[in-house]
Design a protein around this motif. Sequence first.
Motif, PDB file in Angstrom:
ATOM      1  N   THR A 163      13.335 -20.736   3.017  1.00  0.00           N
ATOM      2  CA  THR A 163      14.476 -21.476   4.023  1.00  0.00           C
ATOM      3  C   THR A 163      14.917 -22.766   3.359  1.00  0.00           C
ATOM      4  OG1 THR A 163      12.726 -22.017   5.350  1.00  0.00           O
ATOM      5  CG2 THR A 163      13.986 -20.287   6.270  1.00  0.00           C
ATOM      6  N   PHE A 164      16.237 -22.941   3.725  1.00  0.00           N
ATOM      7  CA  PHE A 164      16.859 -24.167   2.973  1.00  0.00           C
ATOM      8  C   PHE A 164      17.604 -24.975   4.280  1.00  0.00           C
ATOM      9  CE2 PHE A 164      15.976 -21.229  -0.482  1.00  0.00           C
ATOM     10  CZ  PHE A 164      15.659 -22.291  -1.530  1.00  0.00           C
ATOM     11  N   SER A 165      18.082 -26.158   3.716  1.00  0.00           N
ATOM     12  CA  SER A 165      18.787 -26.820   4.397  1.00  0.00           C
ATOM     13  C   SER A 165      20.144 -26.395   4.623  1.00  0.00           C
ATOM     14  CB  SER A 165      18.883 -28.156   3.639  1.00  0.00           C
ATOM     15  OG  SER A 165      19.638 -28.392   2.483  1.00  0.00           O
ATOM     16  N   ASN A 166      20.874 -25.482   3.905  1.00  0.00           N
ATOM     17  CA  ASN A 166      21.806 -25.036   4.159  1.00  0.00           C
ATOM     18  C   ASN A 166      22.109 -23.764   2.964  1.00  0.00           C
ATOM     19  OD1 ASN A 166      23.378 -26.040   1.659  1.00  0.00           O
ATOM     20  ND2 ASN A 166      22.937 -27.937   3.122  1.00  0.00           N
ATOM     21  N   CYS A 167      23.099 -23.015   3.378  1.00  0.00           N
ATOM     22  CA  CYS A 167      23.321 -21.720   2.340  1.00  0.00           C
ATOM     23  C   CYS A 167      23.946 -22.121   1.095  1.00  0.00           C
ATOM     24  CB  CYS A 167      24.554 -20.910   3.230  1.00  0.00           C
ATOM     25  SG  CYS A 167      24.863 -19.308   2.398  1.00  0.00           S
ATOM     26  N   THR A 168      24.730 -23.206   1.111  1.00  0.00           N
ATOM     27  CA  THR A 168      25.077 -23.697  -0.641  1.00  0.00           C
ATOM     28  C   THR A 168      24.074 -24.289  -1.272  1.00  0.00           C
ATOM     29  OG1 THR A 168      27.369 -24.243   0.517  1.00  0.00           O
ATOM     30  CG2 THR A 168      26.675 -25.107  -1.566  1.00  0.00           C
ATOM     31  N   ALA A 172      20.213  -5.649  -2.867  1.00  0.00           N
ATOM     32  CA  ALA A 172      20.584  -6.796  -3.742  1.00  0.00           C
ATOM     33  C   ALA A 172      19.277  -7.435  -4.369  1.00  0.00           C
ATOM     34  CB  ALA A 172      21.429  -7.956  -3.068  1.00  0.00           C
ATOM     35  N   ASP A 173      19.104  -7.902  -5.584  1.00  0.00           N
ATOM     36  CA  ASP A 173      18.208  -8.499  -5.914  1.00  0.00           C
ATOM     37  C   ASP A 173      17.782  -9.933  -5.107  1.00  0.00           C
ATOM     38  OD1 ASP A 173      17.573  -6.921  -8.150  1.00  0.00           O
ATOM     39  OD2 ASP A 173      19.339  -8.077  -9.041  1.00  0.00           O
ATOM     40  N   PHE A 174      18.963 -10.571  -4.578  1.00  0.00           N
ATOM     41  CA  PHE A 174      18.948 -11.874  -3.848  1.00  0.00           C
ATOM     42  C   PHE A 174      19.694 -11.734  -2.623  1.00  0.00           C
ATOM     43  CE2 PHE A 174      17.446 -12.537  -8.060  1.00  0.00           C
ATOM     44  CZ  PHE A 174      16.127 -13.267  -7.921  1.00  0.00           C
ATOM     45  N   ILE A 175      19.156 -11.710  -1.227  1.00  0.00           N
ATOM     46  CA  ILE A 175      19.951 -11.961  -0.236  1.00  0.00           C
ATOM     47  C   ILE A 175      19.955 -13.421   0.172  1.00  0.00           C
ATOM     48  CG2 ILE A 175      20.493 -11.015   1.975  1.00  0.00           C
ATOM     49  CD1 ILE A 175      18.607  -8.751   1.637  1.00  0.00           C
ATOM     50  N   VAL A 176      21.348 -13.971   0.394  1.00  0.00           N
ATOM     51  CA  VAL A 176      21.469 -15.344   0.909  1.00  0.00           C
ATOM     52  C   VAL A 176      22.107 -15.490   2.202  1.00  0.00           C
ATOM     53  CG1 VAL A 176      22.338 -17.488   0.320  1.00  0.00           C
ATOM     54  CG2 VAL A 176      21.774 -16.103  -1.565  1.00  0.00           C
ATOM     55  N   LEU A 177      21.382 -16.025   3.084  1.00  0.00           N
ATOM     56  CA  LEU A 177      21.906 -16.098   4.585  1.00  0.00           C
ATOM     57  C   LEU A 177      22.217 -17.546   5.001  1.00  0.00           C
ATOM     58  CD1 LEU A 177      18.846 -14.330   6.294  1.00  0.00           C
ATOM     59  CD2 LEU A 177      21.070 -13.312   5.631  1.00  0.00           C
ATOM     60  N   SER A 178      22.849 -17.694   6.233  1.00  0.00           N
ATOM     61  CA  SER A 178      23.495 -18.897   6.430  1.00  0.00           C
ATOM     62  C   SER A 178      23.212 -18.987   8.014  1.00  0.00           C
ATOM     63  CB  SER A 178      24.859 -19.291   6.192  1.00  0.00           C
ATOM     64  OG  SER A 178      25.378 -20.414   6.807  1.00  0.00           O
ATOM     65  N   PHE A 179      22.668 -20.335   8.609  1.00  0.00           N
ATOM     66  CA  PHE A 179      22.557 -20.535   9.945  1.00  0.00           C
ATOM     67  C   PHE A 179      23.366 -21.552  10.402  1.00  0.00           C
ATOM     68  CE2 PHE A 179      18.213 -19.326   7.958  1.00  0.00           C
ATOM     69  CZ  PHE A 179      18.473 -18.170   7.823  1.00  0.00           C
ATOM     70  N   GLY A 180      24.347 -21.862   9.748  1.00  0.00           N
ATOM     71  CA  GLY A 180      25.386 -22.935  10.197  1.00  0.00           C
ATOM     72  C   GLY A 180      26.369 -22.463  11.486  1.00  0.00           C
ATOM     73  N   ASN A 202      15.412 -28.084   7.849  1.00  0.00           N
ATOM     74  CA  ASN A 202      15.015 -29.391   8.798  1.00  0.00           C
ATOM     75  C   ASN A 202      14.116 -28.797   9.642  1.00  0.00           C
ATOM     76  OD1 ASN A 202      15.501 -31.009  11.497  1.00  0.00           O
ATOM     77  ND2 ASN A 202      16.604 -32.071   9.995  1.00  0.00           N
ATOM     78  N   PRO A 203      13.094 -29.251  10.292  1.00  0.00           N
ATOM     79  CA  PRO A 203      12.200 -28.883  11.172  1.00  0.00           C
ATOM     80  C   PRO A 203      12.776 -28.701  12.421  1.00  0.00           C
ATOM     81  CG  PRO A 203      11.585 -31.277  10.808  1.00  0.00           C
ATOM     82  CD  PRO A 203      12.774 -30.896   9.742  1.00  0.00           C
ATOM     83  N   LEU A 204      13.819 -29.177  12.876  1.00  0.00           N
ATOM     84  CA  LEU A 204      14.335 -29.127  14.223  1.00  0.00           C
ATOM     85  C   LEU A 204      14.993 -27.749  14.138  1.00  0.00           C
ATOM     86  CD1 LEU A 204      15.550 -32.509  15.324  1.00  0.00           C
ATOM     87  CD2 LEU A 204      13.335 -31.246  15.780  1.00  0.00           C
ATOM     88  N   SER A 205      15.817 -27.401  12.989  1.00  0.00           N
ATOM     89  CA  SER A 205      16.301 -26.277  12.881  1.00  0.00           C
ATOM     90  C   SER A 205      15.437 -25.337  12.956  1.00  0.00           C
ATOM     91  CB  SER A 205      17.260 -26.239  11.760  1.00  0.00           C
ATOM     92  OG  SER A 205      18.290 -27.186  11.626  1.00  0.00           O
ATOM     93  N   ALA A 206      14.222 -25.239  12.246  1.00  0.00           N
ATOM     94  CA  ALA A 206      13.404 -24.306  12.111  1.00  0.00           C
ATOM     95  C   ALA A 206      12.809 -23.760  13.477  1.00  0.00           C
ATOM     96  CB  ALA A 206      12.245 -24.772  11.024  1.00  0.00           C
ATOM     97  N   ILE A 207      12.499 -24.876  14.473  1.00  0.00           N
ATOM     98  CA  ILE A 207      12.035 -24.706  15.625  1.00  0.00           C
ATOM     99  C   ILE A 207      13.143 -24.105  16.386  1.00  0.00           C
ATOM    100  CG2 ILE A 207      11.674 -25.877  17.808  1.00  0.00           C
ATOM    101  CD1 ILE A 207      10.337 -28.150  16.388  1.00  0.00           C
ATOM    102  N   MET A 208      14.250 -24.246  16.499  1.00  0.00           N
ATOM    103  CA  MET A 208      15.460 -23.657  17.147  1.00  0.00           C
ATOM    104  C   MET A 208      15.613 -22.120  16.639  1.00  0.00           C
ATOM    105  SD  MET A 208      19.450 -24.898  17.223  1.00  0.00           S
ATOM    106  CE  MET A 208      20.905 -24.190  18.161  1.00  0.00           C
ATOM    107  N   LEU A 209      15.707 -21.836  15.485  1.00  0.00           N
ATOM    108  CA  LEU A 209      15.807 -20.604  14.931  1.00  0.00           C
ATOM    109  C   LEU A 209      14.508 -19.660  15.320  1.00  0.00           C
ATOM    110  CD1 LEU A 209      17.373 -21.578  11.380  1.00  0.00           C
ATOM    111  CD2 LEU A 209      18.333 -19.988  13.313  1.00  0.00           C
TER     112      LEU A 209
END
Length: 358
Positions: free
Chosen positions: A50-55, A168-176, A230-237
Amino acid sequence: MNKMTSKLEEYIKGSLVNLSLQNQHLSGAGATYEFEQKLKKYYSKKFVITFSNCTTALLSLCVSLNLKNKDIITSPLNWGGSISPFLLFDNKIIFSAVENISFNLDPLKLSTSLTPGTRAVLSVDYNGTPADSKSIRDFCHKNDLVYISDSAQSFGAFRDNKPAGFFADFIVLSFGPGKSLFGGEGGAILTDNESTYENIIWLTQHPLRHKKTFGPESFNEYSPINGRLNPLSAIMLNVLFYDYIKKIKTHQINSFEFMYLLNKNELIQLPKQLLKFNNSAYFKQQCSLLKNVKIKDVNNFLNKHSFKYQADRFVPNIIPLDKIFKKQFRNKFFSNNSLFKDIKCTEFVELKKRTMGI
């Protein structure tokens, strides 16, 4: 919702007095770990980061795969943030042809965009409708190319009985904002490629996660990308994951019902693959008007059947025709297809004329 709020309060209060709790997410533990496990199971993939954002996730792939000064095939119908990481590393963007109704990359025409310098294909699940990742995968493997699926808009959608982008070899997701899984911000990479997964961890995550992954003596204080979620995003998701799945299913059923009705009454065209409610995430309910049908005809029909939706003109974002893009990256994109050379070309004029959003 109350459960999520209590979890956030618990974490914030605990972090103020407990240093170990502050550091938990640095190693990818806690809610970050639990959320990644849920994504891994949902997609049946071996590895998730997981990442801070999709970009940032896409940027991390560029660095990890050494995609620099290469040719990257992608769709002209997209958001600029999807290709900006590739442009940053002096890659040349090759805009390939799209399918007439879905506006996703056309697998049958990818070969016309292939060059000696092509290294990767970036498909986009346009407005939540999955691209044909199985056929694109076959093309990429045949030509020794990396295949990345930008599935930022399509969580919850399926094609070939698999989650969007599965092949795909790599799938990219966004949680924005606006995404099926909303965490305030966030992104993820899913893959079965162990070596690239480990390289991404090494280049983008905190040394505590390195130690957890590679052993206590193996860590990199010089990771060039601070990409962690971000840990707060992780908790929410993590807390809302299954609630989001229920929510997207309801949205899919409602969208499918009235889109199918419009199609049945010969007002619009839908992509052939939209045969089931979960074949699209309906990020935007976009479709093509049939010939001689006007938007007012659709709205009259919707009003007559007491639908609360209203149709309007939807103008796709055609990147190679964007003035700002052309000014900045004049020598960093091209196409072997004349479709993208003339802003007045009939294909694009017709596309803009016939496309509708609800």
